[in-house]
Scaffold this motif. Structure first.
Motif, PDB file in Angstrom:
ATOM      1  N   TYR A 185       1.463   8.737  10.567  1.00  0.00           N
ATOM      2  CA  TYR A 185       2.205   7.536  10.196  1.00  0.00           C
ATOM      3  C   TYR A 185       3.699   7.822  10.296  1.00  0.00           C
ATOM      4  O   TYR A 185       4.148   8.934  10.055  1.00  0.00           O
ATOM      5  N   PHE A 205      -5.808   2.154   8.150  1.00  0.00           N
ATOM      6  CA  PHE A 205      -5.133   1.323   7.167  1.00  0.00           C
ATOM      7  C   PHE A 205      -3.817   0.777   7.721  1.00  0.00           C
ATOM      8  O   PHE A 205      -3.118   1.439   8.470  1.00  0.00           O
ATOM      9  N   GLN A 224       3.487  -7.412  11.414  1.00  0.00           N
ATOM     10  CA  GLN A 224       3.221  -6.864  10.099  1.00  0.00           C
ATOM     11  C   GLN A 224       2.020  -7.583   9.507  1.00  0.00           C
ATOM     12  O   GLN A 224       2.136  -8.726   9.062  1.00  0.00           O
ATOM     13  N   ASP A 251      13.459   0.456   7.489  1.00  0.00           N
ATOM     14  CA  ASP A 251      13.200  -0.981   7.413  1.00  0.00           C
ATOM     15  C   ASP A 251      11.735  -1.354   7.658  1.00  0.00           C
ATOM     16  O   ASP A 251      11.392  -2.518   7.680  1.00  0.00           O
ATOM     17  N   GLN A 252      10.903  -0.379   7.825  1.00  0.00           N
ATOM     18  CA  GLN A 252       9.486  -0.642   8.061  1.00  0.00           C
ATOM     19  C   GLN A 252       8.680   0.089   7.007  1.00  0.00           C
ATOM     20  O   GLN A 252       9.115   1.044   6.430  1.00  0.00           O
ATOM     21  N   GLY A 253       7.491  -0.390   6.808  1.00  0.00           N
ATOM     22  CA  GLY A 253       6.599   0.350   5.924  1.00  0.00           C
ATOM     23  C   GLY A 253       6.039   1.538   6.660  1.00  0.00           C
ATOM     24  O   GLY A 253       6.597   2.017   7.637  1.00  0.00           O
ATOM     25  N   LEU A 254       4.926   2.001   6.166  1.00  0.00           N
ATOM     26  CA  LEU A 254       4.237   3.070   6.866  1.00  0.00           C
ATOM     27  C   LEU A 254       3.570   2.464   8.109  1.00  0.00           C
ATOM     28  O   LEU A 254       2.689   1.627   7.983  1.00  0.00           O
ATOM     29  N   GLN A 255       4.021   2.893   9.270  1.00  0.00           N
ATOM     30  CA  GLN A 255       3.471   2.375  10.515  1.00  0.00           C
ATOM     31  C   GLN A 255       2.447   3.373  11.053  1.00  0.00           C
ATOM     32  O   GLN A 255       2.765   4.548  11.274  1.00  0.00           O
ATOM     33  N   PHE A 256       1.253   2.876  11.276  1.00  0.00           N
ATOM     34  CA  PHE A 256       0.210   3.737  11.805  1.00  0.00           C
ATOM     35  C   PHE A 256       0.525   4.091  13.253  1.00  0.00           C
ATOM     36  O   PHE A 256       0.834   3.234  14.074  1.00  0.00           O
ATOM     37  N   TYR A 311      -7.398   8.172   1.801  1.00  0.00           N
ATOM     38  CA  TYR A 311      -6.600   9.168   2.485  1.00  0.00           C
ATOM     39  C   TYR A 311      -5.984  10.132   1.499  1.00  0.00           C
ATOM     40  O   TYR A 311      -5.683   9.778   0.366  1.00  0.00           O
ATOM     41  N   PHE A 321       3.068   1.035  -2.344  1.00  0.00           N
ATOM     42  CA  PHE A 321       2.619   0.469  -1.069  1.00  0.00           C
ATOM     43  C   PHE A 321       1.234  -0.121  -1.251  1.00  0.00           C
ATOM     44  O   PHE A 321       0.370   0.515  -1.853  1.00  0.00           O
ATOM     45  N   PHE A 380      -0.233  -0.684   6.259  1.00  0.00           N
ATOM     46  CA  PHE A 380       0.529  -0.611   5.025  1.00  0.00           C
ATOM     47  C   PHE A 380       1.612  -1.675   4.983  1.00  0.00           C
ATOM     48  O   PHE A 380       2.183  -2.044   6.006  1.00  0.00           O
ATOM     49  N   GLY A 381       1.911  -2.117   3.774  1.00  0.00           N
ATOM     50  CA  GLY A 381       3.080  -2.954   3.556  1.00  0.00           C
ATOM     51  C   GLY A 381       4.338  -2.109   3.563  1.00  0.00           C
ATOM     52  O   GLY A 381       4.285  -0.883   3.675  1.00  0.00           O
ATOM     53  N   THR A 382       5.483  -2.756   3.442  1.00  0.00           N
ATOM     54  CA  THR A 382       6.765  -2.063   3.494  1.00  0.00           C
ATOM     55  C   THR A 382       7.141  -1.426   2.165  1.00  0.00           C
ATOM     56  O   THR A 382       8.098  -0.683   2.091  1.00  0.00           O
ATOM     57  N   LEU A 388      -6.003  -0.836  -0.851  1.00  0.00           N
ATOM     58  CA  LEU A 388      -5.557   0.268  -1.693  1.00  0.00           C
ATOM     59  C   LEU A 388      -4.135   0.014  -2.137  1.00  0.00           C
ATOM     60  O   LEU A 388      -3.357  -0.649  -1.451  1.00  0.00           O
ATOM     61  N   TYR A 444      -0.909   2.531  -3.166  1.00  0.00           N
ATOM     62  CA  TYR A 444      -0.398   3.887  -3.192  1.00  0.00           C
ATOM     63  C   TYR A 444       0.929   3.876  -3.934  1.00  0.00           C
ATOM     64  O   TYR A 444       1.673   2.904  -3.908  1.00  0.00           O
ATOM     65  N   ASP A 476     -13.508   7.059   6.808  1.00  0.00           N
ATOM     66  CA  ASP A 476     -12.367   6.215   7.120  1.00  0.00           C
ATOM     67  C   ASP A 476     -11.689   5.611   5.904  1.00  0.00           C
ATOM     68  O   ASP A 476     -10.685   4.941   6.030  1.00  0.00           O
TER      69      ASP A 476
END
Lengths: 114, 111
Positions: free
Chosen positions: B35, A102, A2, B40-45, B100, A89, A104-106, A34, A36, B97
């Motif tokens: 994504y 990007f 992470q 339990d996770q954030g946004l995972q790319f 978004y 986020f 992102f955090g959780t 950023l 969000y 880039d």
């Protein structure tokens, strides 16, 4: 791994007070950040950004602070309103070896109590 | 309406099955990103496409694949589904880039 961390899963604040949401990152190549905001059943929407050449960016009630030496950014909402209740986020991007996408955090769930 | 359209909104399927998620980017955007957001996770790319070609790859499992078509819409294919694949899958698009626009997501439930 992470690379962007939001260590507070939730935060409750009284209406009218300041909300402070924190975010830490590990990759020193990140140079654009950023925040969000996400309501339930909706996609995240852009809130505010900051690039590494600045240490503060303000947009109305929202201010983002960047501390590059500490690899830390924070979002301040003043005054907080019940409509601000959402998941926030933070995201970071830079010219890393995996491209410019990007990370992102959780997320931190903010509840503003009327 | 953000301009990014994802279909379907909800999907329930059984383990071992294969599904396809679809994303239509905002008009003029050449980049599409996928994504995954689980509890339990954030946004995972997962993966990025730019004008039809794979641009960057993140934490995408080998059971997952994606493509971007000439009309710039993208599909994310998930196969041999497992319970742990249950998540919200977001698509985002951008011109460059930075900055978004996200779709509203597809909620996948694997039972």
């Amino acid at each position: 791994d992470q690379q962007v961390k939001q260590n507070s899963p939730s935060l409750s604040v009284q209406e009218g007070r300041i909300s402070i949401l924190n975010c830490d990152y590990t990759n020193s190549m990140f140079d654009y950040f950023l925040w969000y905001k996400k309501y339930p059943a909706e996609g995240p929407t852009f809130l505010i950004s900051i690039s590494s050449i600045k240490d503060k960016n303000e947009d109305g009630r929202f201010t983002v602070f960047l501390n590059k030496s500490a690899k830390h950014l924070s979002l301040h909402i003043v005054p907080s309103q019940p409509g601000d209740s959402a998941v926030y986020f933070c995201a970071a991007s830079g010219n890393t070896n995996t491209g410019n996408q990007f990370y992102f955090g959780t997320g931190t769930s903010l509840t503003v109590i009327p | 309406d953000s301009g990014v359209t994802q279909t379907p909104k909800h999907l329930i399927t059984a383990t071992g099955q294969r599904v396809t998620l679809r994303c239509s980017p905002r008009s003029g955007d050449l980049s599409v990103y996928w994504y995954q957001q689980s509890l339990d996770q954030g946004l995972q790319f997962l993966i990025q496409y730019y004008n039809g070609e794979e641009r960057a790859k993140g934490n995408i499992l080998e059971r997952f694949s994606a493509q971007q078509f000439p009309d710039l819409h993208s599909e994310l294919n998930l196969s041999s589904l497992e319970l742990g694949d249950s998540a919200l899958y977001f698509c985002a698009s951008s011109v460059v880039d930075y900055g978004y626009t996200f779709g509203s997501g597809t909620r996948l439930t694997v039972v």
